[in-house]
Design a protein around this motif. Sequence first.
Motif, short mmCIF file in Angstrom:
data_model
loop_
_atom_site.label_atom_id
_atom_site.label_comp_id
_atom_site.label_asym_id
_atom_site.label_seq_id
_atom_site.Cartn_x
_atom_site.Cartn_y
_atom_site.Cartn_z
N LEU A 143 -38.83 89.85 77.51
CA LEU A 143 -39.47 89.03 78.54
C LEU A 143 -38.56 87.90 79.00
O LEU A 143 -38.52 87.58 80.19
CB LEU A 143 -40.80 88.48 78.02
N LEU A 144 -37.81 87.30 78.08
CA LEU A 144 -36.88 86.23 78.47
C LEU A 144 -35.80 86.77 79.40
O LEU A 144 -35.36 86.07 80.32
CB LEU A 144 -36.25 85.59 77.22
N ALA A 145 -35.37 88.01 79.19
CA ALA A 145 -34.37 88.62 80.07
C ALA A 145 -34.94 88.85 81.47
O ALA A 145 -34.20 88.83 82.45
CB ALA A 145 -33.86 89.93 79.47
N HIS A 193 -30.07 84.23 70.74
CA HIS A 193 -29.23 85.03 71.63
C HIS A 193 -29.98 85.27 72.93
O HIS A 193 -31.19 85.47 72.93
CB HIS A 193 -28.90 86.38 71.00
N GLY A 194 -29.26 85.26 74.03
CA GLY A 194 -29.87 85.53 75.33
C GLY A 194 -28.98 86.43 76.16
O GLY A 194 -27.76 86.32 76.11
N ASP A 198 -35.09 81.84 72.55
CA ASP A 198 -35.10 82.81 71.46
C ASP A 198 -35.04 82.09 70.13
O ASP A 198 -35.78 82.43 69.19
CB ASP A 198 -33.93 83.79 71.60
N ALA A 199 -34.20 81.08 70.02
CA ALA A 199 -34.10 80.32 68.78
C ALA A 199 -35.41 79.56 68.50
O ALA A 199 -35.88 79.53 67.36
CB ALA A 199 -32.93 79.34 68.86
N GLU A 207 -45.20 77.15 71.85
CA GLU A 207 -44.64 76.71 73.13
C GLU A 207 -43.97 77.87 73.86
O GLU A 207 -44.14 78.03 75.06
CB GLU A 207 -43.59 75.61 72.91
N VAL A 208 -43.22 78.65 73.11
CA VAL A 208 -42.50 79.78 73.70
C VAL A 208 -43.49 80.87 74.10
O VAL A 208 -43.32 81.51 75.14
CB VAL A 208 -41.43 80.32 72.73
N GLU A 209 -44.54 81.08 73.31
CA GLU A 209 -45.55 82.09 73.64
C GLU A 209 -46.22 81.79 74.99
O GLU A 209 -46.53 82.70 75.74
CB GLU A 209 -46.61 82.21 72.54
N ALA A 210 -46.44 80.51 75.29
CA ALA A 210 -47.02 80.14 76.58
C ALA A 210 -46.08 80.54 77.72
O ALA A 210 -46.53 81.07 78.75
CB ALA A 210 -47.30 78.64 76.62
N LEU A 211 -44.80 80.31 77.55
CA LEU A 211 -43.81 80.73 78.55
C LEU A 211 -43.80 82.24 78.69
O LEU A 211 -43.79 82.77 79.80
CB LEU A 211 -42.42 80.22 78.16
N LEU A 212 -43.81 82.94 77.56
CA LEU A 212 -43.78 84.41 77.58
C LEU A 212 -45.01 84.99 78.29
O LEU A 212 -44.91 85.97 79.02
CB LEU A 212 -43.66 84.98 76.17
#
Length: 158
Positions: free
Chosen positions: A24-26, A91-92, A109-110, A120-125
């Motif tokens: 998802l980040l990619a 890593h990205g 990712d970290a 916090e990251v789950e909200a972005l994802l």
Amino acid sequence: MTSVGKSAETARVCAGERQRAMGLLAKATRAELQAAYDALAARPLVQPVRGPETGLVMVRGRMGGGGAPFNLGEATVSRASIRLEDGTVGHGQALGTDGAKARLAAIFDALFQQPARKEEVEALLAAIAARVADEDAAKGRQTAATRVDFFTMVRGED
């Protein structure tokens, strides 16, 4: 199940979650990642490990009844690796030449690997997944609008 079996199972589940997160980040836009980074309450101290750097990867395809692989061509990809102050490595990767996007993806990712920051990251994802689903649905509607149904008419000569 033994403790070794439980830890192996936990590692497998965590690896699957991280794989989903990195995918998802990619797919995120640089603007999405930058806005989320700017909104962080406590920005982490980040050390570069590798890159960002840009290179080429071979894209392979399959076709025909047997699915024999063939080289379709090359795609430009950027990647970056970072280390947070607690030692967590992220890593990205991103298609294209946007090294800043790959660096931001590595930071998230970290952060995803840290239990305290995972929410916090789950909200972005979740926001990225919703945008991707909307884009896929719009593409599906455009494709459905051009669909042609073929049918065979039976002639009375049989």
